[in-house]
Scaffold this active site. Structure first.
Site, mmCIF file in Angstrom:
data_model
loop_
_atom_site.group_PDB
_atom_site.id
_atom_site.type_symbol
_atom_site.label_atom_id
_atom_site.label_comp_id
_atom_site.label_asym_id
_atom_site.label_seq_id
_atom_site.Cartn_x
_atom_site.Cartn_y
_atom_site.Cartn_z
ATOM 1 C CE1 TYR A 67 1.352 -2.408 -3.588
ATOM 2 C CE2 TYR A 67 2.408 -1.764 -5.801
ATOM 3 C CZ TYR A 67 2.350 -2.717 -4.900
ATOM 4 O OH TYR A 67 3.107 -3.970 -4.804
ATOM 5 C CB SER A 104 5.879 -3.116 -7.866
ATOM 6 O OG SER A 104 4.649 -2.356 -8.126
HETATM 7 P P1 NAD Z 1 0.155 -12.199 -1.254
HETATM 8 O O1 NAD Z 1 -1.089 -11.507 -0.731
HETATM 9 O O2 NAD Z 1 -0.554 -13.112 -2.636
HETATM 10 O O3 NAD Z 1 1.077 -12.065 -0.034
HETATM 11 C C1 NAD Z 1 1.601 -11.472 0.797
HETATM 12 C C2 NAD Z 1 1.671 -12.699 2.148
HETATM 13 O O4 NAD Z 1 2.321 -11.421 3.058
HETATM 14 C C3 NAD Z 1 1.105 -13.156 2.373
HETATM 15 O O5 NAD Z 1 1.851 -14.647 2.863
HETATM 16 C C4 NAD Z 1 0.284 -12.898 3.983
HETATM 17 O O6 NAD Z 1 0.093 -13.757 4.389
HETATM 18 C C5 NAD Z 1 1.948 -11.945 4.124
HETATM 19 N N1 NAD Z 1 1.140 -10.304 4.916
HETATM 20 C C6 NAD Z 1 0.307 -9.757 5.180
HETATM 21 N N2 NAD Z 1 0.140 -9.403 6.237
HETATM 22 C C7 NAD Z 1 0.655 -9.470 6.437
HETATM 23 C C8 NAD Z 1 1.502 -9.136 7.688
HETATM 24 N N3 NAD Z 1 0.713 -7.885 8.495
HETATM 25 N N4 NAD Z 1 2.262 -9.552 8.893
HETATM 26 C C9 NAD Z 1 3.109 -10.763 7.943
HETATM 27 N N5 NAD Z 1 2.540 -11.358 6.739
HETATM 28 C C10 NAD Z 1 1.441 -10.579 6.344
HETATM 29 O O7 NAD Z 1 0.872 -11.024 -2.170
HETATM 30 P P2 NAD Z 1 1.845 -10.919 -3.754
HETATM 31 O O8 NAD Z 1 1.135 -10.327 -4.545
HETATM 32 O O9 NAD Z 1 2.599 -12.205 -3.450
HETATM 33 O O10 NAD Z 1 2.940 -10.106 -2.752
HETATM 34 C C11 NAD Z 1 4.171 -10.038 -2.689
HETATM 35 C C12 NAD Z 1 4.827 -8.348 -2.570
HETATM 36 O O11 NAD Z 1 4.872 -8.120 -3.859
HETATM 37 C C13 NAD Z 1 3.706 -7.661 -2.326
HETATM 38 O O12 NAD Z 1 5.601 -6.692 -1.599
HETATM 39 C C14 NAD Z 1 3.236 -6.709 -3.610
HETATM 40 O O13 NAD Z 1 3.948 -5.364 -3.656
HETATM 41 C C15 NAD Z 1 4.947 -7.307 -4.647
HETATM 42 N N6 NAD Z 1 4.799 -6.528 -5.599
HETATM 43 C C16 NAD Z 1 3.037 -8.335 -6.541
HETATM 44 C C17 NAD Z 1 2.993 -8.017 -7.525
HETATM 45 C C18 NAD Z 1 1.516 -8.450 -8.493
HETATM 46 O O14 NAD Z 1 0.982 -8.450 -9.411
HETATM 47 N N7 NAD Z 1 1.121 -9.904 -7.682
HETATM 48 C C19 NAD Z 1 3.020 -7.349 -9.140
HETATM 49 C C20 NAD Z 1 4.483 -6.639 -8.004
HETATM 50 C C21 NAD Z 1 4.788 -6.023 -6.831
#
Ligand code: NAD
Length: 264
Positions: A159, A146
């Site tokens: 985080y 991130s």
């Molecule tokens: P999201 O909430 O849309 O998706 C999360 C996924 O993880 C889902 O498929 C959920 O079912 C799964 N999940 C949650 N807990 C779980 C568990 N215990 N076991 C197995 N699966 C589990 O999240 P996102 O925004 O797509 O984020 C994905 C990654 O990208 C994360 O690591 C997040 O930190 C990173 N990220 C996101 C952003 C953003 O702006 N969305 C920015 C930077 C980094």
């Protein structure tokens, strides 16, 4: 006749891929020819719908409900993948959660859950696939970090700590596996409008005493000079690039896809 997709015959696990960035990466890797393991929480019906949607690319797609907080479940995910698809060529350590709270009130269980999912799950999956990747002389390990792996924001202690840690882990694994045809890199997105970000808007509004609209404009997009959210497809395209031959000498890096956020 169309060219063979360059990842044809490769098997990829994408953790946390039933929604958001992980789902986008699953789609993109499948379009590039890879067989995919989709993983996440949710109802059996929703998970099957996601699996079918990704399988429309024509590659083999299986679903695993492994709870990535548990090392035994991660070991089973690896075994099940090998049984169903064969050797594991690509892992995308994407699963992650967020919790926004001032440090005095930060719940202990949220700290532990964020560390387990955002950092420790990458350790377990990587340690379990590394030996076989070394034997085969090819592998791609992609850790979704991130912008918060490079800079901090208040109220996100767990985080930010986990994502900084994930980048340190990325560098170590890159060094350990460098001579075996295996690369390990992090991708650091800025804000992508996924369920993870949407869920933190009310808490950020509460913590800062502002409206949800103000959070989007003055907190989230304020950080990004382009004033636009990053898209899932842009992050996924970077992951596909990292799997290509053109990226074979890129290892140990942290690639920002953040609209200029960390250029500040
Ligand atoms: P999201 O909430 O849309 O998706 C999360 C996924 O993880 C889902 O498929 C959920 O079912 C799964 N999940 C949650 N807990 C779980 C568990 N215990 N076991 C197995 N699966 C589990 O999240 P996102 O925004 O797509 O984020 C994905 C990654 O990208 C994360 O690591 C997040 O930190 C990173 N990220 C996101 C952003 C953003 O702006 N969305 C920015 C930077 C980094």
């Amino acid at each position: 006749m169309s060219a063979t997709p360059f990842l044809q015959g490769r098997n990829a696990i994408v953790t946390g891929s039933t929604s958001g960035i992980g789902l986008g990466i699953a789609h993109a890797l499948a379009s590039a020819g890879a067989n995919i393991v989709i993983n996440g929480l949710g109802t059996a019906e929703d998970n099957e719908a996601v699996r079918t949607e990704v399988a429309a690319s024509g590659t083999e797609v299986i679903f695993s409900a492994a709870n990535m907080m548990r090392s035994d479940a991660i070991a089973a995910l690896v075994d099940d993948t090998r049984d169903a698809l064969g050797p594991i060529d690509i892992i995308v350590n994407n699963v992650g959660i967020q919790h926004v709270s001032p440090i005095e009130e930060f719940p202990e269980d949220k700290w532990d859950a964020i560390m387990a999912l955002n950092l420790t799950s990458a350790f377990h999956l990587t340690r379990l696939v590394a030996a076989a990747m070394k034997e085969r002389g090819w592998g791609r390990i992609i850790n979704i970090a991130s912008a918060h792996s490079l800079v901090a924001s208040p109220y996100k202690s767990a985080y930010v700590a986990a994502k900084h840690g994930l980048v340190g882990f990325t560098k170590v694994i890159a060094l350990e596996l460098a001579e075996f045809g295996i690369t390990c890199n992090a991708i650091s997105p800025g804000y992508v409008l996924t369920p993870l970000v949407e869920a933190q808007i009310p808490d950020t509004a509460k913590a800062r005493g502002i409206t949800e609209e103000e959070v989007k404009r003055d907190v989230l997009l304020e950080a990004q000079p382009t004033k636009q959210f990053v898209t899932v497809e842009q992050v996924a395209g970077t992951a596909v690039f990292l799997c290509s031959e053109a990226a074979a000498q890129i290892t140990g890096t942290n690639i920002s896809v953040d609209g200029g956020w960390t250029a500040h």
